[in-house]
Each structure stands twice: as C-alpha cells, then as structure tokens.
Design a protein around this motif. Structure first.
Motif, PDB file in Angstrom:
ATOM      1  N   UNK A   1       0.833  -1.203   0.000  1.00 13.55           N
ATOM      2  CA  UNK A   1       0.000   0.000   0.000  1.00 13.55           C
ATOM      3  C   UNK A   1       0.872   1.259   0.000  1.00 13.55           C
ATOM      4  N   UNK A   2       1.918   1.245   0.788  1.00 15.22           N
ATOM      5  CA  UNK A   2       2.866   2.366   0.793  1.00 15.22           C
ATOM      6  C   UNK A   2       3.486   2.540  -0.584  1.00 15.22           C
ATOM      7  N   UNK A   3       3.848   1.441  -1.215  1.00 16.66           N
ATOM      8  CA  UNK A   3       4.485   1.504  -2.527  1.00 16.66           C
ATOM      9  C   UNK A   3       3.530   2.077  -3.577  1.00 16.66           C
ATOM     10  N   UNK A   4       2.263   1.673  -3.527  1.00 14.80           N
ATOM     11  CA  UNK A   4       1.277   2.228  -4.457  1.00 14.80           C
ATOM     12  C   UNK A   4       1.123   3.731  -4.261  1.00 14.80           C
ATOM     13  N   UNK A   5       1.074   4.154  -3.007  1.00  7.53           N
ATOM     14  CA  UNK A   5       0.935   5.586  -2.735  1.00  7.53           C
ATOM     15  C   UNK A   5       2.139   6.357  -3.245  1.00  7.53           C
ATOM     16  N   UNK A   6       3.335   5.802  -3.103  1.00 10.36           N
ATOM     17  CA  UNK A   6       4.524   6.486  -3.593  1.00 10.36           C
ATOM     18  C   UNK A   6       4.497   6.622  -5.117  1.00 10.36           C
ATOM     19  N   UNK A   7       4.066   5.566  -5.801  1.00  9.09           N
ATOM     20  CA  UNK A   7       3.934   5.640  -7.257  1.00  9.09           C
ATOM     21  C   UNK A   7       2.959   6.743  -7.639  1.00  9.09           C
TER      22      UNK A   7
END
Length: 236
Positions: free
Chosen positions: A93-99
């Motif tokens: 979820x963190x990775x998606x938000x960063x993208x």
C-alpha cells in the motif's frame, strides 16, 4: 532561449546543429521547454527547430508527427516519476501511494503536457515499467489475477485523471485559476440556505480545489478498497 542585444536568439547565432547530432532525447527536452513556456498549441516542429537550431525536417526523422511526440513526452513523465519513486518495500500500500504521488508530481512539473496526455497510452518502456510495478503491488496485496487487472485499471485511471485535472488547473492563466479557486470560498458561501441547505451547511468547510490532500485522499480510497477486496478473497 536567450537573446542578444540585436534581438536574435542565442540558438540562431550558434547556427544549425551539425548533422547527425539530433536525438530523441534532445527533442523531448526541447519539447518540454517549449510546452512549459508557451503551451502545447505552440509546440510545433517549426518551434522545436528554432529551439534546437535545427531544420524542422530533422525532427521528422525521429518523430513522424506531433501525436507521436506527445506519446514520447508522456513516457518521459513516467520516466521522471519512476526516477523519483523509492524502491519497493514490504508494504504494498505504501508503494502504491509512492507511485501515485510521484506520478502526480511529474504531471504538475509539466502541467501543459500533463493536462493533455493522461488518457493516452504511451506504449513505451517507462509506461511498461510503471504498469509492472503497480501490478506487483496488486499481487502482493493478495488480489487474484482478474481483480489485479481490474483494480490496476481503476487505480491507474484515478491517478492519471486526477493528475491531469490538477495539471489543467495549474496551467490556467493566473487570474482565471484564482477565480476558480476563489469561487468555492465566495460564490458558494453566498448561496441562499433555503434553496441549497446542504451547501449552506458544508460550504464553510470546503477545502481548496488545489489542496494536495484531495489527491492523496482519492488514492487512499482506492487503496483501501483494494485491501478490502484482497481480505475478502483471503477469507474465502
């Protein structure tokens, strides 16, 4: 582009670029400069020729037309976003938000390009790379392949469409943009409560149209739904 005291551009004084030195990378960099400063409607191969001190026909050797150039600019936005996105972690979820955040940032750095390109498919390497990273997040969330495909589509569309909308707002003339922003704190507050009771109640709490948290909230809603969907699948 700097000018001399005679009014001639620095590029013009340098003369034409040597044959064979023009590249797609140089053209894309110049296209961003022209679009960022004058707008996409002024981004012509003739304008690029002037910016690059090259004959416009030299640009046609690299891009068949303006639409092909636009797709290359979109892919360059993906490249810029990826360059600023941190490496994957163990938190999908963190990775998606960063993208999402870094895609949005790239569009706002080049709003006149970003406002027009979100609905297009670049069909190039950097778009492929960003799709791969998003799908990796979907699979790590626990979605099955069918849901991963569906939720990737929704997530990407929310990120790109919201980024394009914010880019469009940023590319407006300052007085026009300020009028649109101000409307939510003036026009709406002046509406009669007997005709618009819900607006009268909520309008004092309206957030600014350009508040960055609007985008983050929209993305978080999609991520929360992905989490619920994955948890539902795992429960079965």
């Amino acid at each position: 582009m700097s000018k001399s005291s005679t009014g001639k551009s620095t590029n013009a004084r340098r003369g034409r670029l040597p044959r064979g030195t023009l590249s797609q990378e140089l053209i894309i960099e110049a296209a961003f400069r022209v679009a960022d400063s004058t707008g996409m409607d002024k981004l012509t191969f003739q304008a690029l020729g002037r910016e690059l001190s090259a004959h416009p026909t030299a640009i046609y050797r690299h891009f068949r037309n303006k639409d092909e150039l636009l797709l290359a600019l979109l892919d360059a936005l993906h490249e810029e976003a990826l360059a600023n996105t941190p490496p994957p972690t163990d938190d999908w979820a963190h990775d998606l938000m960063q993208i999402a955040i870094h895609t949005h940032d790239a569009f706002l750095r080049h709003p006149r390009v970003g406002a027009l390109s979100a609905a297009r498919a670049a069909r190039r390497e950097n778009e492929f790379r960003t799709v791969e990273r998003k799908l990796d997040c979907m699979r790590r969330a626990g979605l099955n392949d069918t849901d991963a495909a569906r939720y990737h589509r929704v997530f990407a569309d929310v990120v790109l469409s919201y980024s394009a909308m914010d880019a469009s707002l940023a590319s407006l003339a300052p007085d026009v943009r300020e009028a649109d922003l101000r409307a939510w704190k003036t026009d709406y507050l002046a509406l009669p409560a007997d005709r618009y009771p819900n607006i009268a109640r909520i309008a004092p709490r309206f957030v600014r149209l350009d508040d960055p948290q609007n985008f983050v909230t929209a993305v978080r809603m999609v991520i929360d739904q992905i989490r619920r969907r994955a948890e539902g699948e795992q429960a079965h």
